[in-house]
Write an enzyme that holds these catalytic residues in place. Sequence first.
Site, PDB file in Angstrom:
ATOM      1  N   SER A 179       1.038  -9.690  -0.504  1.00 16.82           N
ATOM      2  CA  SER A 179       0.658  -8.110  -0.467  1.00 16.82           C
ATOM      3  C   SER A 179       0.896  -7.757   1.234  1.00 16.82           C
ATOM      4  O   SER A 179       1.841  -6.528   0.673  1.00 16.82           O
ATOM      5  CB  SER A 179      -0.637  -7.960  -0.471  1.00 16.82           C
ATOM      6  OG  SER A 179      -1.498  -8.645   0.603  1.00 16.82           O
ATOM      7  N   GLU A 193      -9.602 -13.282  -3.845  1.00 22.28           N
ATOM      8  CA  GLU A 193     -10.643 -12.933  -3.873  1.00 22.28           C
ATOM      9  C   GLU A 193     -10.841 -13.230  -1.755  1.00 22.28           C
ATOM     10  O   GLU A 193     -10.992 -15.137  -2.589  1.00 22.28           O
ATOM     11  CB  GLU A 193     -11.323 -11.498  -4.158  1.00 22.28           C
ATOM     12  CG  GLU A 193     -13.072 -13.059  -4.681  1.00 22.28           C
ATOM     13  CD  GLU A 193     -13.556 -12.008  -5.227  1.00 22.28           C
ATOM     14  OE1 GLU A 193     -13.912 -10.863  -5.114  1.00 22.28           O
ATOM     15  OE2 GLU A 193     -14.545 -12.149  -6.089  1.00 22.28           O
ATOM     16  N   SER A 205      -8.961   0.113   5.575  1.00 24.97           N
ATOM     17  CA  SER A 205      -9.585  -1.360   6.301  1.00 24.97           C
ATOM     18  C   SER A 205      -8.377  -0.955   7.522  1.00 24.97           C
ATOM     19  O   SER A 205      -7.872  -2.468   8.026  1.00 24.97           O
ATOM     20  CB  SER A 205      -9.838  -2.280   5.814  1.00 24.97           C
ATOM     21  OG  SER A 205      -9.246  -2.416   4.882  1.00 24.97           O
ATOM     22  N   LYS A 256       0.116  -0.730  -0.210  1.00 25.65           N
ATOM     23  CA  LYS A 256      -0.050  -0.110   0.066  1.00 25.65           C
ATOM     24  C   LYS A 256       0.486   0.579   0.596  1.00 25.65           C
ATOM     25  O   LYS A 256       0.388   2.172  -0.343  1.00 25.65           O
ATOM     26  CB  LYS A 256      -0.947   0.348   1.199  1.00 25.65           C
ATOM     27  CG  LYS A 256      -2.215  -0.479   0.874  1.00 25.65           C
ATOM     28  CD  LYS A 256      -3.363  -1.343   0.103  1.00 25.65           C
ATOM     29  CE  LYS A 256      -4.579  -1.557   0.353  1.00 25.65           C
ATOM     30  NZ  LYS A 256      -5.765  -0.500  -0.300  1.00 25.65           N
ATOM     31  N   ASP A 297     -17.617 -10.614  -4.591  1.00 29.95           N
ATOM     32  CA  ASP A 297     -18.012  -9.428  -5.508  1.00 29.95           C
ATOM     33  C   ASP A 297     -17.255  -9.279  -6.561  1.00 29.95           C
ATOM     34  O   ASP A 297     -17.647  -8.882  -7.466  1.00 29.95           O
ATOM     35  CB  ASP A 297     -17.927  -8.478  -4.328  1.00 29.95           C
ATOM     36  CG  ASP A 297     -16.522  -7.500  -3.910  1.00 29.95           C
ATOM     37  OD1 ASP A 297     -16.393  -8.380  -3.465  1.00 29.95           O
ATOM     38  OD2 ASP A 297     -16.542  -7.065  -5.059  1.00 29.95           O
TER      39      ASP A 297
END
Lengths: 330, 330
Positions: free
Chosen positions: A309, A209, A83, A58, A215
């Site tokens: 990640s 995911e 989050s 990130k 989704d």
Amino acid sequence: MQQDIPPAPAFADILAARERLAPHAHRTPVLTSRSFDALAGAQVFFKCETFQRGGAFKFRGAMNAVLSLPAEVRARGVVAYSSGNHAQGLAYAAKLAGVPAAIVMPQDAPALKVAATRGYGAEVVSYDRYTESREEIGAALAAGRGAALIPPFDHPDVIAGQGTATAELLEETGPLDALFVPLGGGGLLAGAGIAAQAMAPGCQVFGVEPEAGNDGQMSLAKGEIVGIAVPRSIADGAIVTSLGRCTFPVIRQTVAGIETASDAELVAMMGFFAERMKLYVEPTGCLGAAAVLKRAADLQGKRVGVILSGGNVDLARFAQLVLEAREAEA
Amino acid sequence: MQQDIPPAPAFADILAARERLAPHAHRTPVLTSRSFDALAGAQVFFKCETFQRGGAFKFRGAMNAVLSLPAEVRARGVVAYSSGNHAQGLAYAAKLAGVPAAIVMPQDAPALKVAATRGYGAEVVSYDRYTESREEIGAALAAGRGAALIPPFDHPDVIAGQGTATAELLEETGPLDALFVPLGGGGLLAGAGIAAQAMAPGCQVFGVEPEAGNDGQMSLAKGEIVGIAVPRSIADGAIVTSLGRCTFPVIRQTVAGIETASDAELVAMMGFFAERMKLYVEPTGCLGAAAVLKRAADLQGKRVGVILSGGNVDLARFAQLVLEAREAEA
């Protein structure tokens, strides 16, 4: 109010982000494991963003976004809702850039992530993720201060920054046959898709995911963004309710498919990474590797990339998860 | 029967070992941590032998020793006695060199290490480390087969191989002010002393052993090898009863001092490495970092190297140790 969809970044934007990030971001190591290769029947390269600044990829997107702001905007500070890992990434980026940061975080965010965000000098504003909208709180906060809102994924500068992880990986490994990328809102995956399309056109890129919140899979199938209720998964970095309006079109265009992994599969991978590869990986970071093992039949003899990640998981939580799993096994 | 003491290796032997190991051993990454630097008040470079083949630096010495054997000796196989990591290192080296290996391991060796040793195709011979002599069992086994006995530390080829870890570190960091090295039998430390003396003469090299087994400290103080009863410490890679006849003179000549760390300090470091640096380190591998924090007052502003010697710890044991420590804290 319907806003315009920001334009998707191009590969040139990823190259520009690399230049911008070079003095700040770590070039994280690419590690391999004979044990994992034997399990998968493939040659697998792990891009270890666990060793990125702030403990996750990130930082790349956040720093690229902060450095891309006009100087007079940047001076008024930055605001984010997250989050967890984006919070730390942006807080760290703001600290390095010398600008104030306010981060909207859920009340149940992991204590380690909240503490780390505060440790980077950012102000933390809490909200209830099951009843309140972090987007609204973030937008109001930014408007009140004249600060720039840096969203966690749905922003071209953020996507371009995340794409640098894949660019580095492919530069080191050469062309790959497949690449597995954790998928929450899609910033990392969209960046991976753009980078792979340019650098390794034959490489099939897969998002992965949590099973409880597929989704992305539904959105690809339907050809439009499908929203879901907040999923409950230990993969706290990937429990968003929908892809972004900027990330979805890129993903649709560049990604071969979306896989899922269960919480139990993620905990098993955490144990493998620790014991066999000596890596401390958070549940979200295990999504890609878990999917490789599930798809192993299709990957025999292939050269496969996996993005780990991040590694921001409370130690006590890590220990409890792996102990429970081992006791259940025994 | 009094045997001649084998000659100590020279720096040239470490350089030769580097050449020999280049196609086989990993050049492990050197990582840094702003959090650790802040705690220590120093600039600290961690040489991560956790990522070495077999999960520890031991592969270096074992592989160098195997490759240095005359071909006709090597063909009859190798034998070793080891509390764990040397077993895996030698088993792996033998597998790569295509020769049979038999390893004498204590009955209470960590299950992970026994399984990994067998996984590399070696034969495992068990003994009771509180009543039997592994040296005698190993020697008898080797004599019976005409195989070469590769001791875990007290051998010039083993010391030269271990020295390559320090040579790589110093090549990457340039001169350091101090270097902290885990100390069991002294192979890693002797190799570090020789490499540092040649490459960074101003660098003070420190060995670090478990508080419960400070035979190295006593030996340096007395000027001769002091033997002790088998110490009980979680640092299972460092619980030997004495330095070696080959390692001791080198350590005496090249090392500035020997520090100790308690089991509680090692567990605290394991937690720090996992949570903050995303590294999975075994108790023995934490000795150097624990000593840096204890000696922090003397290291302010200094450039300091630390060798993380290995990461071979059972996951369940790791989880239990860190959970117990966290609960005791709370």
